[in-house]
Design a protein around this motif. Structure first.
Motif, PDB file in Angstrom:
ATOM      1  N   ALA A  44       6.594   5.700  -1.897  1.00 33.14           N
ATOM      2  CA  ALA A  44       7.330   5.369  -0.674  1.00 33.14           C
ATOM      3  C   ALA A  44       7.770   6.638   0.050  1.00 33.14           C
ATOM      4  CB  ALA A  44       8.538   4.494  -1.009  1.00 33.14           C
ATOM      5  N   ASP A  45       8.254   7.608  -0.705  1.00 34.60           N
ATOM      6  CA  ASP A  45       8.712   8.858  -0.096  1.00 34.60           C
ATOM      7  C   ASP A  45       7.547   9.690   0.435  1.00 34.60           C
ATOM      8  OD1 ASP A  45      11.295   8.174  -0.714  1.00 34.60           O
ATOM      9  OD2 ASP A  45      11.414   9.442  -2.507  1.00 34.60           O
ATOM     10  N   ARG A  46       6.468   9.735  -0.325  1.00 34.35           N
ATOM     11  CA  ARG A  46       5.324  10.568   0.052  1.00 34.35           C
ATOM     12  C   ARG A  46       4.635  10.058   1.316  1.00 34.35           C
ATOM     13  NH1 ARG A  46       1.421  11.835  -4.736  1.00 34.35           N
ATOM     14  NH2 ARG A  46       3.216  13.167  -5.210  1.00 34.35           N
ATOM     15  N   PHE A  47       4.517   8.731   1.443  1.00 36.82           N
ATOM     16  CA  PHE A  47       3.734   8.170   2.534  1.00 36.82           C
ATOM     17  C   PHE A  47       4.553   7.439   3.599  1.00 36.82           C
ATOM     18  CE2 PHE A  47       0.699   8.186  -1.113  1.00 36.82           C
ATOM     19  CZ  PHE A  47      -0.190   9.129  -0.598  1.00 36.82           C
ATOM     20  N   GLY A  48       5.835   7.284   3.357  1.00 35.44           N
ATOM     21  CA  GLY A  48       6.668   6.587   4.325  1.00 35.44           C
ATOM     22  C   GLY A  48       6.336   5.116   4.455  1.00 35.44           C
ATOM     23  N   ILE A  49       5.915   4.500   3.351  1.00 35.22           N
ATOM     24  CA  ILE A  49       5.563   3.083   3.364  1.00 35.22           C
ATOM     25  C   ILE A  49       6.534   2.300   2.490  1.00 35.22           C
ATOM     26  CG2 ILE A  49       3.121   3.605   3.723  1.00 35.22           C
ATOM     27  CD1 ILE A  49       2.651   2.982   0.753  1.00 35.22           C
ATOM     28  N   ARG A  50       6.468   0.989   2.624  1.00 34.73           N
ATOM     29  CA  ARG A  50       7.319   0.143   1.785  1.00 34.73           C
ATOM     30  C   ARG A  50       6.679  -0.009   0.415  1.00 34.73           C
ATOM     31  NH1 ARG A  50       8.490  -5.481   0.777  1.00 34.73           N
ATOM     32  NH2 ARG A  50       6.694  -6.197   1.985  1.00 34.73           N
ATOM     33  N   ALA A  51       7.487   0.054  -0.617  1.00 31.85           N
ATOM     34  CA  ALA A  51       7.024  -0.146  -1.985  1.00 31.85           C
ATOM     35  C   ALA A  51       7.850  -1.257  -2.623  1.00 31.85           C
ATOM     36  CB  ALA A  51       7.161   1.137  -2.799  1.00 31.85           C
ATOM     37  N   THR A  52       7.193  -2.080  -3.398  1.00 33.69           N
ATOM     38  CA  THR A  52       7.868  -3.177  -4.069  1.00 33.69           C
ATOM     39  C   THR A  52       7.252  -3.379  -5.441  1.00 33.69           C
ATOM     40  OG1 THR A  52       8.391  -5.560  -3.979  1.00 33.69           O
ATOM     41  CG2 THR A  52       6.309  -4.853  -2.997  1.00 33.69           C
ATOM     42  N   GLY A  53       7.968  -4.011  -6.311  1.00 32.09           N
ATOM     43  CA  GLY A  53       7.425  -4.350  -7.615  1.00 32.09           C
ATOM     44  C   GLY A  53       6.990  -5.793  -7.702  1.00 32.09           C
ATOM     45  N   VAL A  54       7.082  -6.530  -6.600  1.00 30.11           N
ATOM     46  CA  VAL A  54       6.817  -7.972  -6.587  1.00 30.11           C
ATOM     47  C   VAL A  54       5.517  -8.259  -5.835  1.00 30.11           C
ATOM     48  CG1 VAL A  54       7.717 -10.245  -6.012  1.00 30.11           C
ATOM     49  CG2 VAL A  54       9.301  -8.396  -6.633  1.00 30.11           C
ATOM     50  N   VAL A  55       4.515  -8.742  -6.540  1.00 34.97           N
ATOM     51  CA  VAL A  55       3.203  -9.008  -5.955  1.00 34.97           C
ATOM     52  C   VAL A  55       3.291 -10.022  -4.825  1.00 34.97           C
ATOM     53  CG1 VAL A  55       0.931 -10.005  -6.396  1.00 34.97           C
ATOM     54  CG2 VAL A  55       1.924  -8.387  -8.037  1.00 34.97           C
ATOM     55  N   ALA A  56       3.952 -11.146  -5.081  1.00 33.81           N
ATOM     56  CA  ALA A  56       4.017 -12.219  -4.081  1.00 33.81           C
ATOM     57  C   ALA A  56       4.706 -11.750  -2.803  1.00 33.81           C
ATOM     58  CB  ALA A  56       4.740 -13.433  -4.666  1.00 33.81           C
ATOM     59  N   ASP A  57       5.706 -10.916  -2.943  1.00 36.76           N
ATOM     60  CA  ASP A  57       6.449 -10.401  -1.786  1.00 36.76           C
ATOM     61  C   ASP A  57       5.537  -9.611  -0.851  1.00 36.76           C
ATOM     62  OD1 ASP A  57       8.682  -9.535  -0.176  1.00 36.76           O
ATOM     63  OD2 ASP A  57       8.553  -7.618  -1.218  1.00 36.76           O
ATOM     64  N   ALA A  58       4.662  -8.791  -1.430  1.00 38.30           N
ATOM     65  CA  ALA A  58       3.757  -7.975  -0.619  1.00 38.30           C
ATOM     66  C   ALA A  58       2.599  -8.793  -0.064  1.00 38.30           C
ATOM     67  CB  ALA A  58       3.225  -6.819  -1.456  1.00 38.30           C
TER      68      ALA A  58
END
Length: 272
Positions: A44-58
């Motif tokens: 998330a920090d390196r690319f400025g994207i959203r990161a999540t641990g939840v498959v369904a959420d993404a």
């Protein structure tokens, strides 16, 4: 803009994200699923994207869902995707980068008629020089195949093959970088044995490989023609090639690729 969810934040997933951003994709349109919090935070920090641990959420809000996990993790991901209510209000497609897993395995666990494209990339995508072979599943449309092609072209070249050929592709280009590195390693060791310093040997071999690949790509000649051009009658190269042939280099590569193909088929077998 197409929203893309990359499930798996390992080297392949990271390389794809980097390639997509470099090709002009907006960071707001990318999300990565990574279960290890420290790794997710790093991406998330390196690319400025959203990161999540939840498959369904993404996955629920993505147009393209990319599976970039190890083959043994695929079934767990599919179970989580079952919680995402896929295909209800979005025109979605799933792209699998998992070695050996056939599209039928995905189609059986996804909503009826859900489009799947299977791909076999390779690790040179880490430097934007990969090659990926893609094969559409039963329900993938031409425009979805075009989207997948565009996405994978951000990290290298793309060819389209029948899915029945993907196990062979895995053996050739998927595993191919390892064969290349093994040959490089062997040449460097041999050069050191001939009296060259290891750093000099490494530079000589690496640049020879790089230059030879460029010559093969740009000359329009086949590998056999280029090899013949280097191999003068009764010369040094002829002596070396004769020893390689005597050692069975061609049959060794054939057996090696055959073993890789068989293993790819095993990985794709339906678990009991």
């Amino acid at each position: 803009m197409t929203r893309i969810a990359v499930i798996g934040g390992g080297r392949i997933g990271e390389a794809l994200i980097a390639g997509l951003l470099e090709s002009g994709r907006a960071s707001k349109d990318l999300v990565v699923v990574e279960p290890v919090p420290a790794r997710a935070e790093l991406l998330a920090d390196r690319f400025g994207i959203r990161a999540t641990g939840v498959v369904a959420d993404a996955a629920k809000s993505a147009d393209l869902i990319v599976i970039a996990v190890k083959p043994h993790d695929v079934d767990g991901v599919l179970t989580e995707l079952g919680k995402a209510e896929l295909g209800d209000d979005r025109d979605q497609v799933l792209l699998s980068l998992a070695a050996g897993i056939p599209t039928l395995r995905f189609e059986a666990k996804l909503p009826a008629g859900f489009p799947v494209v299977r791909a076999m990339p390779n690790t040179p995508m880490l430097v934007g020089q990969g090659i990926s072979a893609i094969a559409p599943g039963r329900y993938a449309r031409k425009e979805q195949l075009a989207l997948v092609t565009e996405v994978l072209q951000s990290v290298g070249k793309v060819v389209t093959v029948a899915e029945s050929q993907l196990d062979a592709v895995t053996a050739v280009s998927g595993s191919g970088p390892a064969y290349f590195f093994l040959v490089v390693e062997a040449m460097i060791d041999a050069a050191v044995g001939l009296g060259l310093a290891r750093d000099v040997a490494a530079q000589l071999v690496a640049q020879t490989m790089l230059g030879s690949a460029a010559l093969l790509e740009e000359s329009g000649q086949s590998a056999a023609e280029l090899r013949a051009g280097v191999t003068s009658p009764a010369g040094t190269t002829a002596a070396a090639v004769r020893e390689l042939e005597r050692a069975g280099v061609r049959s060794a590569f054939y057996e090696a690729l055959n073993a890789a193909k068989r293993r790819s088929v095993e990985l794709g077998a339906t678990p009991d």
